[in-house]
Design a protein around this motif. Structure first.
Motif, PDB file in Angstrom:
ATOM      1  N   LEU A 261       0.862  -1.054   0.274  1.00 10.66           N
ATOM      2  CA  LEU A 261      -0.385   0.138   0.041  1.00 10.66           C
ATOM      3  C   LEU A 261       0.934   1.635   0.268  1.00 10.66           C
ATOM      4  O   LEU A 261       0.583   2.182  -0.767  1.00 10.66           O
ATOM      5  CB  LEU A 261      -0.539   0.022   0.600  1.00 10.66           C
ATOM      6  CG  LEU A 261      -1.543   1.195   1.093  1.00 10.66           C
ATOM      7  CD1 LEU A 261      -2.621   1.531   0.110  1.00 10.66           C
ATOM      8  CD2 LEU A 261      -2.907   0.739   2.359  1.00 10.66           C
ATOM      9  N   PHE A 262       2.203   1.168   0.971  1.00  5.20           N
ATOM     10  CA  PHE A 262       2.714   2.471   0.914  1.00  5.20           C
ATOM     11  C   PHE A 262       2.952   2.570  -0.717  1.00  5.20           C
ATOM     12  O   PHE A 262       3.493   3.438  -0.938  1.00  5.20           O
ATOM     13  CB  PHE A 262       3.873   2.221   1.691  1.00  5.20           C
ATOM     14  CG  PHE A 262       5.122   3.092   1.525  1.00  5.20           C
ATOM     15  CD1 PHE A 262       5.041   4.158   2.226  1.00  5.20           C
ATOM     16  CD2 PHE A 262       6.158   2.518   0.961  1.00  5.20           C
ATOM     17  CE1 PHE A 262       5.847   5.899   2.030  1.00  5.20           C
ATOM     18  CE2 PHE A 262       7.275   4.061   0.911  1.00  5.20           C
ATOM     19  CZ  PHE A 262       7.439   4.806   1.733  1.00  5.20           C
ATOM     20  N   ASN A 263       3.244   1.231  -1.123  1.00  3.30           N
ATOM     21  CA  ASN A 263       4.361   1.846  -2.895  1.00  3.30           C
ATOM     22  C   ASN A 263       3.196   2.148  -4.119  1.00  3.30           C
ATOM     23  O   ASN A 263       3.578   2.984  -4.720  1.00  3.30           O
ATOM     24  CB  ASN A 263       5.001   0.303  -3.260  1.00  3.30           C
ATOM     25  CG  ASN A 263       5.951   0.039  -2.432  1.00  3.30           C
ATOM     26  OD1 ASN A 263       7.157   0.895  -2.300  1.00  3.30           O
ATOM     27  ND2 ASN A 263       6.284  -1.500  -2.407  1.00  3.30           N
ATOM     28  N   PHE A 264       2.451   1.656  -3.462  1.00  2.00           N
ATOM     29  CA  PHE A 264       0.557   2.306  -4.157  1.00  2.00           C
ATOM     30  C   PHE A 264       0.574   3.107  -4.389  1.00  2.00           C
ATOM     31  O   PHE A 264       0.478   4.320  -5.501  1.00  2.00           O
ATOM     32  CB  PHE A 264      -0.203   1.077  -4.311  1.00  2.00           C
ATOM     33  CG  PHE A 264      -1.410   2.055  -4.968  1.00  2.00           C
ATOM     34  CD1 PHE A 264      -1.401   0.956  -6.224  1.00  2.00           C
ATOM     35  CD2 PHE A 264      -2.888   2.462  -3.681  1.00  2.00           C
ATOM     36  CE1 PHE A 264      -2.921   1.652  -6.989  1.00  2.00           C
ATOM     37  CE2 PHE A 264      -3.758   2.792  -4.591  1.00  2.00           C
ATOM     38  CZ  PHE A 264      -3.618   2.109  -6.074  1.00  2.00           C
ATOM     39  N   THR A 265       0.941   4.329  -2.587  1.00  2.00           N
ATOM     40  CA  THR A 265       0.855   5.350  -2.977  1.00  2.00           C
ATOM     41  C   THR A 265       1.503   6.522  -3.607  1.00  2.00           C
ATOM     42  O   THR A 265       1.334   7.378  -3.932  1.00  2.00           O
ATOM     43  CB  THR A 265       1.226   6.228  -0.953  1.00  2.00           C
ATOM     44  OG1 THR A 265      -0.563   4.828  -0.691  1.00  2.00           O
ATOM     45  CG2 THR A 265       0.817   7.100  -1.078  1.00  2.00           C
ATOM     46  N   LYS A 266       2.974   5.700  -3.440  1.00  2.00           N
ATOM     47  CA  LYS A 266       3.590   6.165  -4.445  1.00  2.00           C
ATOM     48  C   LYS A 266       3.887   6.404  -5.653  1.00  2.00           C
ATOM     49  O   LYS A 266       4.101   7.486  -6.727  1.00  2.00           O
ATOM     50  CB  LYS A 266       5.337   5.737  -3.880  1.00  2.00           C
ATOM     51  CG  LYS A 266       5.824   5.750  -2.274  1.00  2.00           C
ATOM     52  CD  LYS A 266       7.655   5.968  -2.148  1.00  2.00           C
ATOM     53  CE  LYS A 266       7.913   4.708  -2.220  1.00  2.00           C
ATOM     54  NZ  LYS A 266       8.967   4.473  -2.537  1.00  2.00           N
ATOM     55  N   GLY A 267       3.099   5.254  -6.380  1.00  2.00           N
ATOM     56  CA  GLY A 267       3.136   5.316  -7.429  1.00  2.00           C
ATOM     57  C   GLY A 267       1.641   6.140  -7.870  1.00  2.00           C
ATOM     58  O   GLY A 267       1.910   6.931  -9.112  1.00  2.00           O
ATOM     59  N   LEU A 268       1.057   5.969  -7.123  1.00  2.00           N
ATOM     60  CA  LEU A 268      -0.022   7.776  -7.750  1.00  2.00           C
ATOM     61  C   LEU A 268      -0.040   8.987  -7.401  1.00  2.00           C
ATOM     62  O   LEU A 268       0.211   9.698  -8.684  1.00  2.00           O
ATOM     63  CB  LEU A 268      -1.361   7.127  -6.522  1.00  2.00           C
ATOM     64  CG  LEU A 268      -1.932   6.144  -5.982  1.00  2.00           C
ATOM     65  CD1 LEU A 268      -3.269   6.412  -5.129  1.00  2.00           C
ATOM     66  CD2 LEU A 268      -3.157   5.627  -8.126  1.00  2.00           C
ATOM     67  N   ILE A 269       0.944   9.226  -6.162  1.00  2.00           N
ATOM     68  CA  ILE A 269       1.747  10.524  -6.266  1.00  2.00           C
ATOM     69  C   ILE A 269       2.421  10.408  -7.421  1.00  2.00           C
ATOM     70  O   ILE A 269       2.459  11.589  -8.426  1.00  2.00           O
ATOM     71  CB  ILE A 269       2.544  10.626  -5.040  1.00  2.00           C
ATOM     72  CG1 ILE A 269       2.107  10.604  -3.998  1.00  2.00           C
ATOM     73  CG2 ILE A 269       3.481  11.608  -5.067  1.00  2.00           C
ATOM     74  CD1 ILE A 269       2.947  10.099  -2.567  1.00  2.00           C
TER      75      ILE A 269
END
Length: 419
Positions: A261-269
């Protein structure tokens, strides 16, 4: 005359349009709100009231299709669209400038004070041309409420400020009226039947699902969190449930685990995602650790990172570990979403993994499957089930989503004021 369309609270018309010239108020409603609502027309045979003044007419009422929802529910939807009392105040200040009325003679608090005391349910049906807010302001707030005792210069306010009030936005008016106890239980009706019958709009322009631009994508650590939140919204906030989308779980939840989920957040940004996004972590050791890392990221205005809230009920909670049973604070250590359901007693947590970053053990609710199944079996809110903890999760979610949209509307108002 053309085909008329009205948005009203009781008999008070908040907004109106004619033929194709009308505002889309479908975001205030859901398709299930379609029902028979009253439409008011001047009696064609005896239009004027005998002995009445120039505004008084004989009114007949007909029931036709329209959309209707209680004001207390509509106002919660309005807040998720970004309209708040703070933004209503900003709009009032903008109108005072553009209409050149002095806020020292009439201010926002005085308007709110007046609307708090008017009995909207007792609005007269005499006015055949309806009661838009400008007319309501002049005819009723002064005559019925004694605004001449509230303001220093009543004639100035009645006419100069009254022009500004004609341009106060629909949603600001609804927010102000919702502060009035006599108005909160009244229905907000969108009377579109005449425009539809006149061929100026199709049924699916009025009765439709919420546009994606108004919705929020909720991303959680796993399918359990998303499933519980969806069911909680269905039970406790059905009038808001359509504002929230969850990651599709049909083919397996793609973001299981805090690291993913943390990596996904970075991806969305990195891709500058345009959706309004809420990232929600559990209130356990792993969730707090990833929440702290995510909170340090440079988040865009359309993204918020949250964790489940700390609750006083969790400060002294039964736990089980190698050294036996003890009372401990499970906030930030073991409060996954299942703990926010009704466990019938204090949730017993079993300690397992050690989180080096936080220096605490991670815990997990014992018999969490039984707790979840009991929750999913609920069809209504009747009975003795304790919804208080999961309601606080929903309140956090709704508050943060509303705050995100509030910022958008505030920026638009500030841009107008700079022109």
């Amino acid at each position: 005359m053309g085909s008329m369309i009205h948005l009203s609270v009781g008999r008070l018309e908040i907004d109106w349009g004619k033929n194709s010239g009308f505002t889309d108020h479908s975001p205030l409603f859901q398709p299930s709100d379609l029902t028979q609502v009253p439409y008011y027309y001047v009696d064609p045979d005896y239009p004027k009231k005998e002995g009445g003044n120039e505004y008084q007419y004989n009114i007949i009422t007909e029931l036709q299709d329209g959309l209707s929802k209680p004001l207390r529910e509509v106002v919660e939807r309005i807040k998720l669209l970004g309209y708040t009392l703070e933004n209503a105040m900003r709009e009032f200040e903008y109108l005072s400038e553009t209409n050149s009325f002095d806020v020292d003679k009439f201010n926002f608090d005085q308007l709110l004070e007046a609307l708090l005391t008017v009995d909207v349910a007792q609005m007269s049906l005499d006015y055949g041309d309806g009661e838009d807010f400008g007319k309501f302001f002049r005819r009723h707030l002064f005559a019925r409420l004694g605004l001449d005792r509230i303001v220093d210069d009543p004639q100035y306010v009645k006419f100069n400020a009254g022009e500004g009030m004609e341009n106060l936005s629909t949603y600001s008016i609804l927010l102000l009226l919702a502060e009035n106890p006599t108005a909160r239980c009244l229905p907000v009706n969108w009377q579109f039947a005449d425009v539809e019958a006149g061929g100026w709009g199709a049924r699916d322009e009025f009765v439709r699902t919420l546009d994606p631009k108004h919705r929020f994508l909720i991303v959680t650590e796993g399918s359990t969190d998303a499933g519980i939140l969806k069911h909680a919204l269905k039970l406790l906030k059905p009038h808001l449930a359509d504002f929230f989308d969850f990651v599709d779980m049909a083919e397996g939840y793609p973001f299981t685990g805090t690291g993913n989920l943390f990596n996904f957040t970075k991806g969305l940004i990195s891709i500058s995602v345009q959706n309004n996004v809420i990232i929600l972590y559990d209130n356990d050791a792993e969730g707090v650790s990833s929440f702290n890392r995510s909170a340090r990221l440079r988040l865009p205005a359309n993204m918020r990172v949250l964790k489940l809230p700390d609750l006083p009920e969790f400060a002294s909670n039964p736990t089980r570990g190698p050294s036996g049973d003890h009372e401990a604070d499970i906030n930030g250590r073991a409060a996954a979403i299942e703990c926010y359901l009704d466990t019938r007693a204090a949730p017993i947590v079993r300690w397992n993994n050690f989180n080096k970053e936080l220096g605490v053990y991670q815990g997990e609710l014992i018999q969490k499957q039984d707790v979840m199944h009991a929750f999913y079996n609920l069809k209504t809110v009747d009975g003795d089930y304790d919804f208080s903890k999961i309601m606080r999760v929903l309140e956090l979610l709704i508050h943060e989503c509303a705050a995100m949209k509030e910022g958008e509307i505030a920026s638009e108002l500030e841009a107008l004021m700079r022109r």
